[in-house]
Motif scaffolding. Structure first.
Motif, PDB file in Angstrom:
ATOM      1  N   ASP A  65       0.844  -1.205   0.000  1.00  0.00           N
ATOM      2  CA  ASP A  65       0.000   0.000   0.000  1.00  0.00           C
ATOM      3  C   ASP A  65       0.874   1.247   0.000  1.00  0.00           C
ATOM      4  OD1 ASP A  65      -2.333  -1.435  -0.007  1.00  0.00           O
ATOM      5  OD2 ASP A  65      -2.633  -1.342   2.156  1.00  0.00           O
ATOM      6  N   ASP A  66       1.512   1.499  -1.130  1.00  0.00           N
ATOM      7  CA  ASP A  66       2.355   2.683  -1.293  1.00  0.00           C
ATOM      8  C   ASP A  66       2.201   3.153  -2.738  1.00  0.00           C
ATOM      9  OD1 ASP A  66       4.251   4.659  -1.302  1.00  0.00           O
ATOM     10  OD2 ASP A  66       5.963   3.340  -0.907  1.00  0.00           O
ATOM     11  N   ASP A  67       1.594   4.313  -2.898  1.00  0.00           N
ATOM     12  CA  ASP A  67       1.335   4.829  -4.245  1.00  0.00           C
ATOM     13  C   ASP A  67       2.620   5.101  -5.024  1.00  0.00           C
ATOM     14  OD1 ASP A  67      -1.369   4.682  -3.764  1.00  0.00           O
ATOM     15  OD2 ASP A  67      -1.495   6.747  -3.032  1.00  0.00           O
ATOM     16  N   ASP A  68       3.733   5.338  -4.317  1.00  0.00           N
ATOM     17  CA  ASP A  68       5.003   5.635  -4.986  1.00  0.00           C
ATOM     18  C   ASP A  68       5.776   4.372  -5.376  1.00  0.00           C
ATOM     19  OD1 ASP A  68       4.546   8.359  -4.749  1.00  0.00           O
ATOM     20  OD2 ASP A  68       5.508   8.460  -2.772  1.00  0.00           O
ATOM     21  N   ASP A  69       5.303   3.217  -4.953  1.00  0.00           N
ATOM     22  CA  ASP A  69       6.008   1.959  -5.223  1.00  0.00           C
ATOM     23  C   ASP A  69       5.377   1.284  -6.434  1.00  0.00           C
ATOM     24  OD1 ASP A  69       7.343  -0.475  -5.155  1.00  0.00           O
ATOM     25  OD2 ASP A  69       7.240  -0.621  -2.973  1.00  0.00           O
ATOM     26  N   PRO A  70       6.158   0.991  -7.467  1.00  0.00           N
ATOM     27  CA  PRO A  70       5.593   0.336  -8.655  1.00  0.00           C
ATOM     28  C   PRO A  70       5.246  -1.139  -8.419  1.00  0.00           C
ATOM     29  CG  PRO A  70       7.949   0.584  -8.902  1.00  0.00           C
ATOM     30  CD  PRO A  70       7.574   1.298  -7.623  1.00  0.00           C
ATOM     31  N   VAL A  71       5.693  -1.690  -7.309  1.00  0.00           N
ATOM     32  CA  VAL A  71       5.431  -3.096  -7.001  1.00  0.00           C
ATOM     33  C   VAL A  71       4.081  -3.216  -6.301  1.00  0.00           C
ATOM     34  CG1 VAL A  71       6.230  -5.076  -5.667  1.00  0.00           C
ATOM     35  CG2 VAL A  71       7.882  -3.640  -6.845  1.00  0.00           C
ATOM     36  N   ALA A  72       3.221  -4.089  -6.826  1.00  0.00           N
ATOM     37  CA  ALA A  72       1.883  -4.265  -6.255  1.00  0.00           C
ATOM     38  C   ALA A  72       1.870  -5.269  -5.104  1.00  0.00           C
ATOM     39  CB  ALA A  72       0.919  -4.722  -7.335  1.00  0.00           C
ATOM     40  N   HIS A  73       2.690  -6.316  -5.205  1.00  0.00           N
ATOM     41  CA  HIS A  73       2.721  -7.378  -4.200  1.00  0.00           C
ATOM     42  C   HIS A  73       4.149  -7.874  -4.007  1.00  0.00           C
ATOM     43  CE1 HIS A  73      -1.445  -7.765  -5.677  1.00  0.00           C
ATOM     44  NE2 HIS A  73      -1.716  -8.183  -4.458  1.00  0.00           N
ATOM     45  N   TRP A  74       4.398  -8.402  -2.822  1.00  0.00           N
ATOM     46  CA  TRP A  74       5.572  -9.232  -2.582  1.00  0.00           C
ATOM     47  C   TRP A  74       5.053 -10.658  -2.518  1.00  0.00           C
ATOM     48  CZ3 TRP A  74       9.770  -7.493   1.383  1.00  0.00           C
ATOM     49  CH2 TRP A  74      10.356  -6.294   0.962  1.00  0.00           C
ATOM     50  N   VAL A  75       5.704 -11.554  -3.226  1.00  0.00           N
ATOM     51  CA  VAL A  75       5.348 -12.965  -3.211  1.00  0.00           C
ATOM     52  C   VAL A  75       6.629 -13.723  -2.897  1.00  0.00           C
ATOM     53  CG1 VAL A  75       4.394 -14.884  -4.534  1.00  0.00           C
ATOM     54  CG2 VAL A  75       3.581 -12.556  -4.962  1.00  0.00           C
ATOM     55  N   PHE A  76       6.622 -14.459  -1.779  1.00  0.00           N
ATOM     56  CA  PHE A  76       7.844 -15.167  -1.401  1.00  0.00           C
ATOM     57  C   PHE A  76       7.537 -16.509  -0.757  1.00  0.00           C
ATOM     58  CE2 PHE A  76       6.767 -12.103   1.890  1.00  0.00           C
ATOM     59  CZ  PHE A  76       6.836 -12.834   3.072  1.00  0.00           C
ATOM     60  N   SER A  77       8.483 -17.412  -0.883  1.00  0.00           N
ATOM     61  CA  SER A  77       8.356 -18.747  -0.305  1.00  0.00           C
ATOM     62  C   SER A  77       8.552 -18.701   1.200  1.00  0.00           C
ATOM     63  CB  SER A  77       9.425 -19.682  -0.901  1.00  0.00           C
ATOM     64  OG  SER A  77       9.253 -19.826  -2.282  1.00  0.00           O
ATOM     65  N   SER A  78       7.873 -19.620   1.882  1.00  0.00           N
ATOM     66  CA  SER A  78       8.064 -19.804   3.321  1.00  0.00           C
ATOM     67  C   SER A  78       7.612 -21.207   3.685  1.00  0.00           C
ATOM     68  CB  SER A  78       7.250 -18.781   4.119  1.00  0.00           C
ATOM     69  OG  SER A  78       7.317 -19.077   5.503  1.00  0.00           O
ATOM     70  N   ARG A  79       8.351 -21.844   4.573  1.00  0.00           N
ATOM     71  CA  ARG A  79       7.948 -23.161   5.044  1.00  0.00           C
ATOM     72  C   ARG A  79       6.763 -23.064   6.011  1.00  0.00           C
ATOM     73  NH1 ARG A  79      13.518 -23.784   4.354  1.00  0.00           N
ATOM     74  NH2 ARG A  79      13.983 -25.501   2.942  1.00  0.00           N
ATOM     75  N   THR A  80       6.591 -21.889   6.630  1.00  0.00           N
ATOM     76  CA  THR A  80       5.499 -21.680   7.578  1.00  0.00           C
ATOM     77  C   THR A  80       4.764 -20.382   7.242  1.00  0.00           C
ATOM     78  OG1 THR A  80       7.013 -20.587   9.105  1.00  0.00           O
ATOM     79  CG2 THR A  80       6.657 -22.947   9.447  1.00  0.00           C
ATOM     80  N   PRO A  81       4.039 -20.346   6.120  1.00  0.00           N
ATOM     81  CA  PRO A  81       3.406 -19.095   5.697  1.00  0.00           C
ATOM     82  C   PRO A  81       2.377 -18.557   6.697  1.00  0.00           C
ATOM     83  CG  PRO A  81       2.685 -20.907   4.309  1.00  0.00           C
ATOM     84  CD  PRO A  81       3.785 -21.433   5.171  1.00  0.00           C
ATOM     85  N   ALA A  82       1.616 -19.426   7.338  1.00  0.00           N
ATOM     86  CA  ALA A  82       0.617 -18.955   8.306  1.00  0.00           C
ATOM     87  C   ALA A  82       1.291 -18.266   9.492  1.00  0.00           C
ATOM     88  CB  ALA A  82      -0.245 -20.119   8.784  1.00  0.00           C
ATOM     89  N   ARG A  83       2.434 -18.769   9.894  1.00  0.00           N
ATOM     90  CA  ARG A  83       3.174 -18.161  11.002  1.00  0.00           C
ATOM     91  C   ARG A  83       3.721 -16.790  10.611  1.00  0.00           C
ATOM     92  NH1 ARG A  83       8.380 -20.753  13.732  1.00  0.00           N
ATOM     93  NH2 ARG A  83       8.802 -19.088  15.185  1.00  0.00           N
ATOM     94  N   VAL A  84       4.218 -16.660   9.388  1.00  0.00           N
ATOM     95  CA  VAL A  84       4.712 -15.360   8.906  1.00  0.00           C
ATOM     96  C   VAL A  84       3.582 -14.337   8.939  1.00  0.00           C
ATOM     97  CG1 VAL A  84       5.644 -14.109   6.925  1.00  0.00           C
ATOM     98  CG2 VAL A  84       6.511 -16.381   7.461  1.00  0.00           C
ATOM     99  N   VAL A  85       2.420 -14.723   8.444  1.00  0.00           N
ATOM    100  CA  VAL A  85       1.270 -13.817   8.433  1.00  0.00           C
ATOM    101  C   VAL A  85       0.888 -13.430   9.856  1.00  0.00           C
ATOM    102  CG1 VAL A  85      -1.192 -13.644   7.877  1.00  0.00           C
ATOM    103  CG2 VAL A  85       0.391 -14.636   6.223  1.00  0.00           C
ATOM    104  N   ALA A  86       0.848 -14.406  10.769  1.00  0.00           N
ATOM    105  CA  ALA A  86       0.474 -14.116  12.159  1.00  0.00           C
ATOM    106  C   ALA A  86       1.464 -13.161  12.819  1.00  0.00           C
ATOM    107  CB  ALA A  86       0.380 -15.419  12.951  1.00  0.00           C
ATOM    108  N   VAL A  87       2.745 -13.347  12.572  1.00  0.00           N
ATOM    109  CA  VAL A  87       3.764 -12.476  13.175  1.00  0.00           C
ATOM    110  C   VAL A  87       3.656 -11.060  12.627  1.00  0.00           C
ATOM    111  CG1 VAL A  87       6.256 -12.057  13.299  1.00  0.00           C
ATOM    112  CG2 VAL A  87       5.367 -14.327  13.757  1.00  0.00           C
ATOM    113  N   ILE A  88       3.450 -10.918  11.317  1.00  0.00           N
ATOM    114  CA  ILE A  88       3.320  -9.580  10.729  1.00  0.00           C
ATOM    115  C   ILE A  88       2.079  -8.889  11.282  1.00  0.00           C
ATOM    116  CG2 ILE A  88       2.880  -8.309   8.593  1.00  0.00           C
ATOM    117  CD1 ILE A  88       4.627 -10.403   7.160  1.00  0.00           C
ATOM    118  N   GLU A  89       0.959  -9.604  11.340  1.00  0.00           N
ATOM    119  CA  GLU A  89      -0.273  -9.018  11.881  1.00  0.00           C
ATOM    120  C   GLU A  89      -0.091  -8.611  13.341  1.00  0.00           C
ATOM    121  OE1 GLU A  89      -2.740  -8.042  10.241  1.00  0.00           O
ATOM    122  OE2 GLU A  89      -2.662  -9.166   8.386  1.00  0.00           O
ATOM    123  N   SER A  90       0.581  -9.445  14.110  1.00  0.00           N
ATOM    124  CA  SER A  90       0.838  -9.132  15.522  1.00  0.00           C
ATOM    125  C   SER A  90       1.740  -7.907  15.655  1.00  0.00           C
ATOM    126  CB  SER A  90       1.477 -10.335  16.207  1.00  0.00           C
ATOM    127  OG  SER A  90       1.827 -10.034  17.528  1.00  0.00           O
TER     128      SER A  90
END
Length: 165
Positions: free
Chosen positions: A128-153
């Motif tokens: 969510d940055d109007d100045d950034d040409p990148v719309a998404h970051w997409v990356f591998s993770s062995r524990t994607p649900a944990r990454v999401v929970a940590v970022i949200e926390s």
């Protein structure tokens, strides 16, 4: 007896090294015996030592040079890239067919990505940055649900601190 100070929270909320899979490390280690066989006609001891050294260096290099995912100090770091958590939008943990779709046909040309073979899980983060040409970051993770929970926390903690200030 002295009372100890309260423990400080760890500086890193999450850290994951995207190290190569076991089959890739074993495949890389095969380079050692190949070097030993090539050098054996010259000197078997030199060939054996060189093979061990080459195999160990290749495996160590693959592990040491593996990218890291880290959530710390209000930032998400994936490999050499970094972004403040405040610029992150919707975050998704994807596995199975959803992850395969996100890595392949669903990968947008305007996305930044760091994908590793042998790691099924994928995290997709909207930027969510109007100045950034990148719309998404997409990356591998062995524990994607944990990454999401940590970022949200971490984002919730930052918002809570901002309200108290």
């Amino acid at each position: 007896m002295h009372s100890s100070a309260p423990a400080t929270p760890p500086a890193t909320s999450y850290r994951e090294r995207l190290s190569p899979s076991l089959w890739l490390l074993v495949s890389a280690a095969v380079c050692g015996p190949m070097v030993a066989l090539v050098l054996a006609p010259l000197d078997s001891i030199v060939g054996l030592v060189a093979g061990i050294v080459v195999g160990a260096l290749i495996v160590a290099g693959l592990i040491a040079l593996s990218p890291v995912i880290e959530v710390a100090d209000g930032r998400l770091r994936v490999g050499r890239s970094s972004i403040e958590l405040g610029y992150l939008g919707r975050i998704e943990a994807l596995t199975g067919d959803d992850a395969r779709q996100a890595r392949g046909p669903g990968l947008s040309p305007s996305s930044w990505h760091l994908l590793r073979g042998g790691i099924d899980g994928v995290v997709r983060v909207a930027i969510d940055d109007d100045d950034d040409p990148v719309a998404h970051w997409v990356f591998s993770s062995r524990t994607p649900a944990r990454v999401v929970a940590v970022i949200e926390s971490a984002r919730a903690d930052a918002a809570s601190r901002a309200r108290r200030a």
